[in-house]
Design a protein around this motif. Structure first.
Motif, PDB file in Angstrom:
ATOM      1  N   LEU A  38     -39.179 -14.560  37.941  1.00  0.00           N
ATOM      2  CA  LEU A  38     -40.607 -14.128  37.854  1.00  0.00           C
ATOM      3  C   LEU A  38     -40.494 -13.035  36.692  1.00  0.00           C
ATOM      4  O   LEU A  38     -41.690 -13.365  35.797  1.00  0.00           O
ATOM      5  N   TYR A  42     -42.850 -14.058  33.068  1.00  0.00           N
ATOM      6  CA  TYR A  42     -43.810 -13.058  32.473  1.00  0.00           C
ATOM      7  C   TYR A  42     -43.289 -12.544  31.076  1.00  0.00           C
ATOM      8  O   TYR A  42     -44.232 -12.491  30.094  1.00  0.00           O
ATOM      9  N   GLY A  74     -54.374  -7.410  38.193  1.00  0.00           N
ATOM     10  CA  GLY A  74     -52.985  -7.824  37.624  1.00  0.00           C
ATOM     11  C   GLY A  74     -51.839  -7.447  38.522  1.00  0.00           C
ATOM     12  O   GLY A  74     -50.984  -8.319  38.739  1.00  0.00           O
ATOM     13  N   GLN A  78     -50.005 -10.704  40.132  1.00  0.00           N
ATOM     14  CA  GLN A  78     -48.706 -10.985  39.385  1.00  0.00           C
ATOM     15  C   GLN A  78     -47.559 -10.536  40.198  1.00  0.00           C
ATOM     16  O   GLN A  78     -46.479 -10.874  40.123  1.00  0.00           O
ATOM     17  N   PHE A  82     -47.504 -13.254  43.477  1.00  0.00           N
ATOM     18  CA  PHE A  82     -46.501 -14.389  43.137  1.00  0.00           C
ATOM     19  C   PHE A  82     -45.092 -13.695  43.559  1.00  0.00           C
ATOM     20  O   PHE A  82     -44.168 -14.403  44.025  1.00  0.00           O
ATOM     21  N   ASN A 184     -55.360 -11.789  30.255  1.00  0.00           N
ATOM     22  CA  ASN A 184     -54.011 -12.381  30.420  1.00  0.00           C
ATOM     23  C   ASN A 184     -52.850 -11.455  29.882  1.00  0.00           C
ATOM     24  O   ASN A 184     -51.732 -11.243  30.597  1.00  0.00           O
ATOM     25  N   GLN A 187     -52.401  -8.402  32.238  1.00  0.00           N
ATOM     26  CA  GLN A 187     -52.128  -8.580  33.566  1.00  0.00           C
ATOM     27  C   GLN A 187     -50.742  -9.237  33.645  1.00  0.00           C
ATOM     28  O   GLN A 187     -49.740  -8.574  34.467  1.00  0.00           O
ATOM     29  N   TYR A 188     -50.072  -9.728  32.630  1.00  0.00           N
ATOM     30  CA  TYR A 188     -48.632 -10.382  32.744  1.00  0.00           C
ATOM     31  C   TYR A 188     -47.890  -9.247  32.264  1.00  0.00           C
ATOM     32  O   TYR A 188     -46.726  -9.121  32.636  1.00  0.00           O
ATOM     33  N   GLY A 191     -47.188  -7.237  35.188  1.00  0.00           N
ATOM     34  CA  GLY A 191     -46.173  -8.245  36.006  1.00  0.00           C
ATOM     35  C   GLY A 191     -44.980  -7.885  35.533  1.00  0.00           C
ATOM     36  O   GLY A 191     -43.946  -7.562  36.446  1.00  0.00           O
ATOM     37  N   THR A 195     -41.768  -6.263  37.674  1.00  0.00           N
ATOM     38  CA  THR A 195     -40.583  -7.134  38.183  1.00  0.00           C
ATOM     39  C   THR A 195     -39.240  -7.079  37.533  1.00  0.00           C
ATOM     40  O   THR A 195     -38.258  -7.207  37.941  1.00  0.00           O
ATOM     41  N   SER A 225     -49.138 -20.945  33.580  1.00  0.00           N
ATOM     42  CA  SER A 225     -49.445 -19.477  33.351  1.00  0.00           C
ATOM     43  C   SER A 225     -50.537 -19.662  32.222  1.00  0.00           C
ATOM     44  O   SER A 225     -51.250 -18.675  32.121  1.00  0.00           O
TER      45      SER A 225
END
Length: 289
Positions: A38, A42, A74, A78, A82, A184, A187-188, A191, A195, A225
């Motif tokens: 993950l 990202y 987000g 994310q 996920f 996008n 938010q990514y 993530g 992560t 994505s």
């Protein structure tokens, strides 16, 4: 204005890409731990978005409140959605089961949103929820050999469901029409920010760079994505999002079929009955209420 043929095909392409994502994620987890793949996903998405973001320079959120709402959505999607879905895969949950449980999201949203606006919840929405839950319970019950790990996987699936539901409600209640590149990228980035440390401290971060893994990662970055989200935004801008909702009930059985073809995941007759019942519940709620 997009091509009319593309606009007509967009809901079907979106659903195919989205449904395939559940199976592809399971393929990727074979060669990498869940948070590792993950985090890598990202970071790769951000690398793809970076040149477009720097060239176009889209408008950033204007206030702290706008930033907060964007960051919360987000994080819910994310990281929590996920993240728990991938952990469920790692615990042995089938692609079809994860798709089925998380596809109940439109029903929960249809019930929660009126409460925020003091509207009365119709009996049809409650019926849709109960039918959808009955279908999910039948699929769960069809696996009579569930271990402790299996029950944990189911709880993780429901955690993903509640996360995507809360994110949708939050976006509907507080979201603003930000530039897609802004939304996008932010938010990514959220993530990746969460992560990467989790993968570093709690996983080995070892990856077997097999061709199936490379293919899975490419699909998750480009198809899931970027392409799927771009199609969704295009449909929203052209008032076609309702077509996605009306077809969303096909995601669980479509995911199960793809998982059968790619991974050999089999479903009992009781499980297929559960998929059918849950699909009717989602369709009933999203289309007829």
């Amino acid at each position: 204005m997009p091509n009319k043929t593309l606009l007509k095909l967009a809901p079907f392409i979106f659903l195919l890409l989205w449904s395939g994502g559940f199976t592809v994620a399971k393929v990727g987890i074979i060669d990498a731990e869940p948070m590792t793949i993950l985090a890598l996903r990202y970071c790769c998405v951000l690398l793809v978005l970076a040149p477009f973001f720097l060239f176009i320079r889209p408008k950033a959120p204007a206030t702290r409140t706008e930033w907060m709402h964007l960051l919360i959505v987000g994080f819910l999607i994310q990281v929590v959605y996920f993240g728990t879905a991938y952990l469920a895969f790692d615990r042995g949950a089938s692609a079809g089961l994860v798709a089925l449980i998380t596809s109940l999201q439109p029903i929960l949203v249809a019930i929660i949103m009126p409460r925020l606006s003091a509207e009365k919840i119709s009996s049809k929405r409650w019926i849709g929820l109960l039918v959808g839950l009955l279908g999910a319970l039948l699929v769960i019950a069809s696996n009579s050999t569930l271990t402790t790990s299996g029950y944990v996987a189911i709880l993780l699936c429901f955690s993903a469901l509640f996360a995507i539901t809360l994110a949708t409600v939050w976006e509907k209640r507080f979201g603003l029409n930000h530039h897609p590149l802004t939304s996008n990228t932010v938010q990514y980035a959220v993530g990746a920010l969460f992560t990467v440390p989790v993968a570093y401290y709690f996983e080995t971060m070892q990856i077997n760079w097999t061709w199936p893994f490379i293919g899975a990662l490419t699909y998750l970055v480009l198809a899931n994505s970027l392409l799927a989200i771009s199609l969704l935004l295009m449909m929203i801008r052209n008032n076609e999002a309702s077509r996605v909702s009306s077809l969303f009930f096909l995601v669980p059985p479509m995911s199960a079929v793809i998982a059968y073809v790619v991974l050999g995941e089999t479903m009992s007759q009781l499980a297929w009955l559960g998929f059918a019942i849950a699909s009717v519940g989602v369709l009933y709620t999203t289309r007829y209420t």
